[in-house]
Enzyme design. Structure first.
Site, PDB file in Angstrom:
ATOM      1  N   LYS A 127      -6.292  -5.137  -3.577  1.00  0.00           N
ATOM      2  CA  LYS A 127      -6.985  -5.738  -2.440  1.00  0.00           C
ATOM      3  C   LYS A 127      -8.031  -4.775  -1.906  1.00  0.00           C
ATOM      4  O   LYS A 127      -7.912  -3.568  -2.093  1.00  0.00           O
ATOM      5  CB  LYS A 127      -5.978  -6.101  -1.338  1.00  0.00           C
ATOM      6  CG  LYS A 127      -5.298  -4.890  -0.684  1.00  0.00           C
ATOM      7  CD  LYS A 127      -4.381  -5.371   0.409  1.00  0.00           C
ATOM      8  CE  LYS A 127      -3.771  -4.260   1.238  1.00  0.00           C
ATOM      9  NZ  LYS A 127      -4.666  -3.263   1.790  1.00  0.00           N
ATOM     10  N   ASP A 137       0.787  -1.255   0.000  1.00  0.00           N
ATOM     11  CA  ASP A 137       0.000   0.000   0.000  1.00  0.00           C
ATOM     12  C   ASP A 137       0.816   1.300   0.000  1.00  0.00           C
ATOM     13  O   ASP A 137       0.415   2.276   0.649  1.00  0.00           O
ATOM     14  CB  ASP A 137      -0.958   0.022   1.205  1.00  0.00           C
ATOM     15  CG  ASP A 137      -2.014  -1.069   1.131  1.00  0.00           C
ATOM     16  OD1 ASP A 137      -1.902  -1.947   0.264  1.00  0.00           O
ATOM     17  OD2 ASP A 137      -2.940  -1.043   1.963  1.00  0.00           O
ATOM     18  N   CYS A 191      -2.394  -2.797   7.450  1.00  0.00           N
ATOM     19  CA  CYS A 191      -2.236  -3.677   6.287  1.00  0.00           C
ATOM     20  C   CYS A 191      -0.942  -4.483   6.303  1.00  0.00           C
ATOM     21  O   CYS A 191      -0.914  -5.616   5.825  1.00  0.00           O
ATOM     22  CB  CYS A 191      -2.392  -2.871   5.003  1.00  0.00           C
ATOM     23  SG  CYS A 191      -4.089  -2.251   4.850  1.00  0.00           S
TER      24      CYS A 191
END
Ligand code: ZN
Length: 204
Positions: free
Chosen positions: A113, A30, A146
């Protein structure tokens, strides 16, 4: 409960780890404009400082033929996560894009995702298996969200997890220690002080 001081239980941090290049993947979690850059919708102030170390890690990994994966948090209109965090990383926006400095290269794999865990509802596990991966070096943000969910999910699938301290970023010091302690103590991963302590061994 108001905030209070707690003691951080000890966890092991090593200076050096050697990994077999052919069985190792780097997963960049991310590192998108909304989380990293000024003007991003859910910025982690310390994330920008991890760009340099992650870049060094990726250069070393690519030179050794190590497979590189990215997760890209991806939401669409009306996503229930917007009720928790507000709108962020909406598909196709500037905030959704991976930061320029770490742009995926030909041959890298980007996995979109929808939740904190990079494995949940994605082909990540299949892809790692296809390439015979046993070790995953996980970097990116946010440490206890995450990164930790992806590290936990990898460990539950028996991948060996390696996390360099200077490759992840958190909103608080507590979150950082909680993440590293969980990875080390619970998931039996390796916490290494810096990306510079990671060596990829060819032919392994
Ligand atoms: Zn999200």
């Amino acid at each position: 409960m108001p905030g209070r001081m707690v003691e951080v239980p000890g966890y092991e941090v090593v200076d050096r780890v050697e990994l077999p290049a052919r069985k190792t993947a780097v997963i960049v979690v991310d590192m998108q404009n909304d989380f990293v850059k000024e003007g991003g919708k859910l910025r982690v102030p310390t994330a920008e400082a991890t760009i340099g170390p992650i870049k060094r890690l990726l250069e070393k990994a690519r030179a050794a033929g190590v497979k590189v994966f990215y997760t890209q948090d991806t939401h669409y209109d009306g996503d229930p996560e917007f009720e928790i965090w507000g709108e962020h990383v909406k598909y196709g926006t500037w905030g959704w894009e991976i930061v320029d400095e770490l742009k995926p290269q030909p041959g890298d794999i980007v996995v979109q995702k929808t939740r904190y865990d990079g494995f949940y509802g994605t082909p990540l596990d299949d892809l790692l298996k296809v390439y015979g991966i046993e070790y995953v070096v996980i970097v990116g943000t946010v440490a206890n969200i995450c990164v930790l969910h992806t590290a936990a999910s990898a460990a539950l699938r028996w991948y060996k997890v390696v996390v360099p301290v200077d490759g992840i970023s958190a909103l608080t010091e507590f979150d950082m220690h909680a993440t590293l302690r969980q990875i080390s103590w619970l998931y039996k991963g390796t916490v290494v002080r810096s990306v510079d302590g990671i060596e990829f061994k060819r032919g392994g």
